[in-house]
Motif scaffolding. Sequence first.
Motif, PDB file in Angstrom:
ATOM      1  N   GLY A 164       0.837  -1.205   0.000  1.00  0.00           N
ATOM      2  CA  GLY A 164       0.000   0.000   0.000  1.00  0.00           C
ATOM      3  C   GLY A 164       0.864   1.242   0.000  1.00  0.00           C
ATOM      4  O   GLY A 164       0.638   2.163   0.779  1.00  0.00           O
ATOM      5  N   SER A 165       1.883   1.257  -0.889  1.00  0.00           N
ATOM      6  CA  SER A 165       2.842   2.364  -0.820  1.00  0.00           C
ATOM      7  C   SER A 165       2.173   3.714  -1.086  1.00  0.00           C
ATOM      8  O   SER A 165       2.633   4.730  -0.574  1.00  0.00           O
ATOM      9  N   ARG A 166       1.066   3.713  -1.830  1.00  0.00           N
ATOM     10  CA  ARG A 166       0.376   4.988  -2.049  1.00  0.00           C
ATOM     11  C   ARG A 166      -0.216   5.537  -0.754  1.00  0.00           C
ATOM     12  O   ARG A 166      -0.482   6.706  -0.625  1.00  0.00           O
ATOM     13  N   LEU A 167      -0.440   4.627   0.209  1.00  0.00           N
ATOM     14  CA  LEU A 167      -1.035   5.049   1.481  1.00  0.00           C
ATOM     15  C   LEU A 167       0.026   5.160   2.570  1.00  0.00           C
ATOM     16  O   LEU A 167      -0.283   5.227   3.748  1.00  0.00           O
ATOM     17  N   TYR A 188       7.634  -9.802  -0.130  1.00  0.00           N
ATOM     18  CA  TYR A 188       6.899  -9.793  -1.399  1.00  0.00           C
ATOM     19  C   TYR A 188       5.445  -9.385  -1.162  1.00  0.00           C
ATOM     20  O   TYR A 188       4.915  -9.535  -0.061  1.00  0.00           O
ATOM     21  N   PRO A 189       4.836  -8.824  -2.225  1.00  0.00           N
ATOM     22  CA  PRO A 189       3.465  -8.343  -2.058  1.00  0.00           C
ATOM     23  C   PRO A 189       2.480  -9.496  -1.918  1.00  0.00           C
ATOM     24  O   PRO A 189       2.576 -10.483  -2.657  1.00  0.00           O
ATOM     25  N   ALA A 190       1.552  -9.401  -0.979  1.00  0.00           N
ATOM     26  CA  ALA A 190       0.521 -10.430  -0.811  1.00  0.00           C
ATOM     27  C   ALA A 190      -0.841  -9.736  -0.786  1.00  0.00           C
ATOM     28  O   ALA A 190      -0.920  -8.522  -0.593  1.00  0.00           O
ATOM     29  N   LEU A 191      -1.894 -10.514  -0.937  1.00  0.00           N
ATOM     30  CA  LEU A 191      -3.248  -9.976  -1.078  1.00  0.00           C
ATOM     31  C   LEU A 191      -3.241  -8.904  -2.163  1.00  0.00           C
ATOM     32  O   LEU A 191      -3.455  -7.716  -1.912  1.00  0.00           O
ATOM     33  N   THR A 192      -2.953  -9.375  -3.363  1.00  0.00           N
ATOM     34  CA  THR A 192      -2.839  -8.431  -4.472  1.00  0.00           C
ATOM     35  C   THR A 192      -3.428  -9.039  -5.745  1.00  0.00           C
ATOM     36  O   THR A 192      -3.846 -10.197  -5.738  1.00  0.00           O
ATOM     37  N   GLY A 339       2.419  -5.149  -7.826  1.00  0.00           N
ATOM     38  CA  GLY A 339       3.481  -4.841  -6.856  1.00  0.00           C
ATOM     39  C   GLY A 339       2.959  -4.328  -5.523  1.00  0.00           C
ATOM     40  O   GLY A 339       1.760  -4.371  -5.234  1.00  0.00           O
ATOM     41  N   PHE A 340       3.893  -3.812  -4.724  1.00  0.00           N
ATOM     42  CA  PHE A 340       3.564  -3.318  -3.384  1.00  0.00           C
ATOM     43  C   PHE A 340       2.567  -2.160  -3.424  1.00  0.00           C
ATOM     44  O   PHE A 340       1.845  -1.941  -2.470  1.00  0.00           O
ATOM     45  N   GLU A 341       2.560  -1.444  -4.541  1.00  0.00           N
ATOM     46  CA  GLU A 341       1.693  -0.271  -4.612  1.00  0.00           C
ATOM     47  C   GLU A 341       0.222  -0.629  -4.339  1.00  0.00           C
ATOM     48  O   GLU A 341      -0.461   0.054  -3.595  1.00  0.00           O
ATOM     49  N   THR A 346       2.294  -6.938   3.247  1.00  0.00           N
ATOM     50  CA  THR A 346       3.637  -7.409   2.925  1.00  0.00           C
ATOM     51  C   THR A 346       3.817  -8.797   3.511  1.00  0.00           C
ATOM     52  O   THR A 346       3.641  -8.977   4.720  1.00  0.00           O
ATOM     53  N   ALA A 347       4.171  -9.756   2.666  1.00  0.00           N
ATOM     54  CA  ALA A 347       4.552 -11.060   3.203  1.00  0.00           C
ATOM     55  C   ALA A 347       6.049 -10.990   3.466  1.00  0.00           C
ATOM     56  O   ALA A 347       6.791 -10.387   2.694  1.00  0.00           O
TER      57      ALA A 347
END
Length: 400
Positions: A164-167, A188-192, A339-341, A346-347
């Motif tokens: 949630g890098s935007r947040l 790595y990004p999870a729930l995406t 991605g993370f965005e 975050t896993a």
Amino acid sequence: MEKILIIGGGASGMAAAIRAAGREDRSVMVLERQNRVGKKLAATGNGRCNLTNTGAEIRRYHGEDPGFAGSALRRYPPERVLDFFAELGLKTVTEYGGRVFPQSGHAGSVLDVLRLGLERPNITVLTGSTASAIRRRGAGFTVTVGERELEADRLILACGGCAGSRLGGVTDGYALAASLGHGRTALYPALTQLRTAPEYPRALKGIRVDGRVRLLDGEKVLAEAEGDVLFTESGLSGTAVFEISRYAAGKMGLTAELCCFDEPEEALFADLISRRQRWGALEANRILTGAAQSRLGQMLCRYAGISGGTAAGTLTDAQLRALERAMRAMRLTVSGVSGFETAQVTAGGLRTSEFDPESMQSRIVSGLYACGELLDIDGDCGGFNLQWAWASGLLAGELR
Ligand SMILES: Cc1cc2nc3c(=O)[nH]c(=O)nc-3n(C[C@H](O)[C@H](O)[C@H](O)COP(=O)(O)OP(=O)(O)OC[C@H]3O[C@@H](n4cnc5c(N)ncnc54)[C@H](O)[C@@H]3O)c2cc1C
């Protein structure tokens, strides 16, 4: 007065602060780099904040050692977390699957009561204040914030992860912990979202189905989930997709198989035969009229090799079989995960073996605690991540 410094004014940091300030011989300071506390919280659950889940058990959590979450979850199970919020004045409702939301339907209500809880004489909140360095000072710590050096007897790291890098998701917490000797696992990004070959999802953009989705490596099923699936510009989203996304991170050559109609194949086939008879004059690619949203029905036909321009009555049994298979198992090549965005969590994170699960205190640096997403624990979709943030934050805030 014992000075407690909490770095991060998100979900876990606010819970930790309120718990820590329960003792009047402590002064608690919360540092938040953004201009407001709880910015991410306000965006959770599509603005509704799915704040916990009544079925929060270890099996819903992941990481190198998911068992690490056990002590915090036993000490602060969902009922106790809800008591904590009820004491702050929050009214909640429990919905399908044990998901708990504020009764107001607004994430802002959760944030409002937490901010109210922070309004105590022994809590100071400094927003727009980024902790850039931590040094050991005797048995305590010195934390650098811009030009200032703040002193603390004990320190709680509640910086969250980089999802949630935007947040406001950032990697600061890992770097601050590393400067004190703590390691982390791969992130790595999870729930995406799953990125897939775009042809079909793009044409169905915005359509939601209540279905089942499987992640396949060849014919091997890596993961499977049921629920909401949303077609997007670049692939698949929705809660069912979020759940399987962790198994796609970093892997190549996977396939997503979507089942839009969870009915026995013979029942689906019999229905298609009957449709061919009853609506023989209908354009072939509209044979699913009334069974699916029209765009989805037409797309399933296209996927099965059935185009418009011919009459439904001319479709062969083999074509109806292909359509029935598409309805149960539409396959899309997966090209990766978002991605993370856009990821919700975050896993990976700080190595849990370096912290005591009974207190969240570091085993390497006494007086240092960590909580929330920063640690190598992440949960399934459905309120499990905030449950972990509250439970670990409240436990860290006990300062055992
Ligand atoms: C879009 C979205 C929707 C979500 N919806 C849900 C949901 O409905 N249910 C659910 O259970 N989970 C949900 N999650 C996940 C959940 O929000 C997080 O797991 C949870 O907020 C983690 O809490 P935390 O306190 O560890 O981190 P955060 O809430 O991210 O808080 C960390 C805070 O630390 C601050 N910070 C970082 N570095 C510094 C520094 N150097 N100095 C000072 N401050 C710093 C950050 O600005 C941030 O405010 C969602 C996530 C996203 C992105």
